[in-house]
Design an enzyme around this catalytic site. Structure first.
Site, mmCIF file in Angstrom:
data_model
loop_
_atom_site.group_PDB
_atom_site.id
_atom_site.type_symbol
_atom_site.label_atom_id
_atom_site.label_comp_id
_atom_site.label_asym_id
_atom_site.label_seq_id
_atom_site.Cartn_x
_atom_site.Cartn_y
_atom_site.Cartn_z
ATOM 1 N N LYS A 216 0.812 -1.232 0.000
ATOM 2 C CA LYS A 216 0.000 0.000 0.000
ATOM 3 C C LYS A 216 0.841 1.276 0.000
ATOM 4 O O LYS A 216 0.456 2.255 -0.628
ATOM 5 C CB LYS A 216 -0.971 0.000 1.185
ATOM 6 N N ARG B 279 -8.529 -1.163 16.937
ATOM 7 C CA ARG B 279 -8.854 -0.797 15.568
ATOM 8 C C ARG B 279 -9.798 -1.894 15.099
ATOM 9 O O ARG B 279 -10.819 -2.129 15.745
ATOM 10 C CB ARG B 279 -7.597 -0.629 14.703
HETATM 11 C C1 LIG Z 1 -0.671 -1.323 6.785
HETATM 12 C C2 LIG Z 1 -0.982 -2.643 7.371
HETATM 13 C C3 LIG Z 1 0.033 -3.594 7.535
HETATM 14 C C4 LIG Z 1 1.485 -3.296 7.245
HETATM 15 O O1 LIG Z 1 1.975 -2.401 8.209
HETATM 16 P P1 LIG Z 1 3.524 -2.009 8.282
HETATM 17 O O2 LIG Z 1 3.656 -1.318 9.589
HETATM 18 O O3 LIG Z 1 3.792 -1.139 7.116
HETATM 19 O O4 LIG Z 1 4.295 -3.282 8.241
HETATM 20 C C5 LIG Z 1 -0.320 -4.829 8.030
HETATM 21 N N1 LIG Z 1 -1.602 -5.128 8.333
HETATM 22 C C6 LIG Z 1 -2.597 -4.247 8.177
HETATM 23 C C7 LIG Z 1 -3.992 -4.663 8.531
HETATM 24 C C8 LIG Z 1 -2.329 -2.985 7.687
HETATM 25 O O5 LIG Z 1 -3.327 -2.102 7.542
#
Ligand SMILES: *Cc1c(COP(=O)(O)O)cnc(C)c1O
Length: 366
Positions: free
Chosen positions: A36, A131
């Site tokens: 992302k 969350r």
């Molecule tokens: C963005 C996200 C991740 C990845 O997070 P990082 O801190 O960039 O490794 C993993 N799981 C979910 C649900 C996310 O939204």
């Protein structure tokens, strides 16, 4: 070359990804590379896949569709709960989605039936960060209902910590997740393939001596890209923290007073601009980059340069000496600055290194 631009060292990203794949493999943990932050950009995505990451994850269906259009064949997980308005697209392009609401799972099942496909579900459990997540006491009834649905396959359970409230993944909450996996398997006589412990914030725990228990999967973005863990933003040993460089161009450089003058009110982005301590006159340099291109607070300037302020289109620094107009300053972006730069159409994306297809001088723009 055009500015502002984000220079992307694919060899460093490859190294980070390969290193984490190997270290986690030793603990029985596989990685989904989270795309992302870079919107599924093909050069970075293929770098992760070449480095030994076999599955991808993204929070946005648009990015997943872009990767599919770029002929990415790897399994992709939608890591944000699908919106009801998106279920068709999710079933078409994502293999698995992370879910917490039966209303959504019912619609995924209906869409999957219409398309004659199967869609995988990982149920997210709330373990304290507040969350997304099903409360523990509700998990069994959700599993029971899910197992009765056509064209839906329960792939596993997962959790997400640290992102909203800063709750750290630790031996307690990870053991809790393992325990839930065990009890679901026993209760329903099934096997859960995936027990997804979390994101980059889990690495301190996962790379320690702690027993991973049933946790066999992490969803990693920031650590692969920036080589750091997000709990204390410490560099992870052996990883590169400088795979990305944000380059901005000087459009003004003059000797000016360090203090603004006049009657003070709000500024464009700061409701209470502070009056700086008087340092006499300084070399003030203005760069053609601002809030619309990046998060100015997330930029690390080179030594000798201090960031003083920013507006939509301007970044103001004390550059120590007056700089030639048209010269450039190079910054290290943190995650927030990186995400905004990747997302801004005004910032050119310039991947380079072995993993760049054909011509490494072409810039990639959104
Ligand atoms: C963005 C996200 C991740 C990845 O997070 P990082 O801190 O960039 O490794 C993993 N799981 C979910 C649900 C996310 O939204």
């Amino acid at each position: 070359m055009s500015a502002p631009r984000l220079e992307i060292d694919l060899n460093k990203i490859y190294h980070n990804a390969h290193t984490l794949v190997e270290r986690l493999k030793a603990k029985g943990i596989s990685i989904s590379g989270v795309t992302k932050a870079f919107l599924g950009m093909p050069e970075i995505t293929s770098t992760l896949l070449q480095a030994g990451i076999h599955t991808l994850g993204d929070s946005r269906i648009e990015n997943i569709e872009a990767m599919r259009n770029a002929a990415v064949k790897a399994p992709i997980m939608l890591i944000r709960s699908p919106m009801l308005s998106n279920v068709e697209r999710v079933v078409r392009h994502a293999d698995i989605s992370l879910n917490t609401e039966m209303d959504v799972i019912l619609k995924l099942s209906a869409a999957a039936q219409r398309m004659d496909r199967s869609h995988g579900i990982v149920l997210m459990v709330e373990l304290g960060d507040l969350r997304e997540g099903i409360m523990k006491e509700d998990l069994e009834s959700v599993v029971a209902e899910l197992l009765s649905l056509p064209n839906i396959e329960l792939k596993g359970i997962g959790t997400n910590l640290a992102c909203r409230s800063g709750v750290s993944p630790d031996t307690n909450n990870m053991a809790e997740l393992s325990g839930l996996a065990d009890s679901i398997e026993t209760t329903f006589g099934i096997t859960l393939d995936i027990v997804s412990g979390g994101n980059s914030a889990n690495l301190t725990w996962a790379l320690s001596d702690a027993d991973p228990g049933r946790v066999n999967h992490l969803r990693l973005g920031e650590a692969l890209l920036l080589g750091c863990e997000p709990l204390h933003r410490q560099a992870i040993s052996g990883l590169y923290t400088d795979a990305f460089t944000l380059v901005a161009e000087v459009i003004e450089s003059k000797t000016k007073p360090s203090q603004a003058w006049g009657t003070f009110a709000q500024s464009a982005f700061d409701l209470n601009p502070t009056i700086k301590a008087n340092q006499g006159h300084i070399s003030q340099t203005v760069l053609a980059i601002g809030h619309q291109d990046t998060d100015p607070a997330g930029l690390k300037p080179p030594s000798g340069v201090e960031i003083l302020g920013a507006s939509s289109d301007h970044l103001i620094v004390d550059s120590g000496h007056n700089m030639p107009i048209g010269s450039e300053i190079r910054f290290q972006p943190n995650y927030s600055a990186l995400v905004r730069a990747m997302t801004s159409p005004f910032v050119a994306k310039v991947p380079y290194g072995e993993n760049t297809p054909s011509d490494n001088t072409t810039s990639y723009a959104n």
